[in-house]
Design a protein around this motif. Structure first.
Motif, short mmCIF file in Angstrom:
data_model
loop_
_atom_site.label_atom_id
_atom_site.label_comp_id
_atom_site.label_asym_id
_atom_site.label_seq_id
_atom_site.Cartn_x
_atom_site.Cartn_y
_atom_site.Cartn_z
N ASP A 168 0.83 -1.21 0.00
CA ASP A 168 0.00 0.00 0.00
C ASP A 168 0.87 1.26 0.00
O ASP A 168 0.54 2.25 -0.67
CB ASP A 168 -0.92 0.00 1.22
CG ASP A 168 -2.00 -1.07 1.14
OD1 ASP A 168 -2.27 -1.54 0.00
OD2 ASP A 168 -2.56 -1.44 2.19
N ASP A 169 1.95 1.22 0.76
CA ASP A 169 2.86 2.37 0.79
C ASP A 169 3.52 2.58 -0.56
O ASP A 169 3.71 3.73 -1.01
CB ASP A 169 3.94 2.16 1.86
CG ASP A 169 3.39 2.28 3.27
OD1 ASP A 169 2.29 2.83 3.43
OD2 ASP A 169 4.06 1.80 4.21
N GLU A 225 1.02 4.23 -2.84
CA GLU A 225 0.84 5.64 -2.47
C GLU A 225 2.02 6.47 -2.96
O GLU A 225 1.84 7.59 -3.47
CB GLU A 225 0.68 5.78 -0.96
CG GLU A 225 0.41 7.20 -0.52
CD GLU A 225 0.28 7.34 1.00
OE1 GLU A 225 0.12 8.47 1.48
OE2 GLU A 225 0.35 6.28 1.70
#
Length: 332
Positions: free
Chosen positions: A12-13, A16
């Motif tokens: 997820d990081d 992003e």
């Protein structure tokens, strides 16, 4: 660490970070978040490269980190991107990394110059090795000053620039020997000290500082920076740390060659000062101020852009996909 597990934990990081890297502008909070994510992703990429450099996750994360690095350094991706990166990231970062090396070499140079000058001044027999009294008087009262005036300004400026640039490049390239740089710094410092001693012997100390400081401050600073780069290369060879010796040496060499190229440009400025300002009949204080301002401008430039690049985790080396990935060494 298993790349699949790392992707599961930090995927997820990574996504992003990829989204933020595509934005043209970032708010202050987004910029801080972007920087945090970039640093974390860079560490993740390093872990993956040590275990599975050919994995799909490695290729994916490498692309994200590379795109983020370009975005973070504010370097455009057009045909001039390489030139922009050189002046915005590579050169100032390379100089900034050498700040403590520079301070040590500069302190050693100044100490050696002062001590040799005092030694020659206290022991007149030392100056006899340069020539008899008539020769030293001719040097102090005529030759030292005439050196800066006997040739046309433009010709003289180009001459000192090419000579100093060649010395700087040699200091960097031959720095791996260690001995060449130490010998060069020693000889230059002693020559400065002995020249000052001969000038003071005939009460020409004021002329010495008047004619050497305007160009000498930026010029000697560049030569000392070249020596610092050369010694950094030497220690990368002698003490490579956890990396393979050849990898450490290659990485430092690629980064420090940037310093050599930058010094050629910076010494052109000091050459112009030596050719056109030093012999000019303008007020002495103004001459020195010009040299100090030029040196200060280089320092501010290197500190601002270099510090920004260092905080962003950037490097003056080639990207890994261009230079090749490094591995830790367990046996040399």
């Amino acid at each position: 660490m298993d790349p699949n597990l790392l992707a599961e934990l930090h995927g997820d990081d990574w996504r992003e970070l990829s989204m933020l890297a595509k934005k043209n502008t970032l708010s202050p909070s987004q910029a801080q978040r972007f920087l945090d994510l970039y640093r974390s992703a860079s560490k993740d990429l390093s872990r993956i490269m040590t275990t599975a450099p050919d994995s799909l996750e490695a290729a994916r994360l490498s692309a994200i980190v590379h795109r983020s690095r370009n975005h973070l350094s504010a370097v455009p991706s057009g045909g001039l991107s390489g030139l922009s990166r050189f002046f915005v990231v590579s050169l100032p970062l390379s100089i900034y990394r050498l700040r403590w090396d520079f301070a040590i070499v500069a302190a050693s140079f100044l100490a050696l110059a002062v001590l040799s000058g005092l030694w020659a001044g206290i022991h007149p027999e030392v100056l006899e090795t340069f020539g008899d009294r008539a020769y030293r008087q001719q040097f102090a009262e005529h030759d030292f000053v005439n050196y800066y005036k006997e040739n046309p300004n433009g010709f003289f400026a180009v001459g000192v620039w090419t000579n100093n640039a060649w010395i700087a490049v040699q200091f960097v390239l031959l720095g791996i020997t260690g001995v060449f740089v130490v010998q060069g710094i020693f000889v230059n410092a002693v020559n400065v000290g002995f020249s000052a001693a001969m000038m003071f012997e005939f009460d020409k100390g004021a002329d010495f500082f008047l004619y050497i400081l305007p160009h000498g401050i930026p010029e000697i600073s560049c030569i000392i920076l070249a020596a610092a780069a050369g010694l950094r290369l030497f220690f990368a060879w002698v003490i490579p740390g956890p990396q393979l010796r050849r990898n450490k040496l290659a990485s430092e060499a690629r980064s420090l060659l940037t310093v050599a190229g930058g010094l050629v440009l910076l010494l052109f400025g000091s050459g112009l000062i030596e050719g056109f300002v030093t012999p000019n009949p303008i007020p002495p204080v103004l001459k020195i101020v010009i040299g100090v301002l030029y040196t200060a401008a280089v320092i501010v430039y290197a500190r601002y852009f270099g510090r920004r690049a260092a905080r962003a985790g950037l490097t003056a080396d080639l990207d890994e996909h261009q230079a090749g990935y490094s591995i830790l060494a367990t046996d040399r």
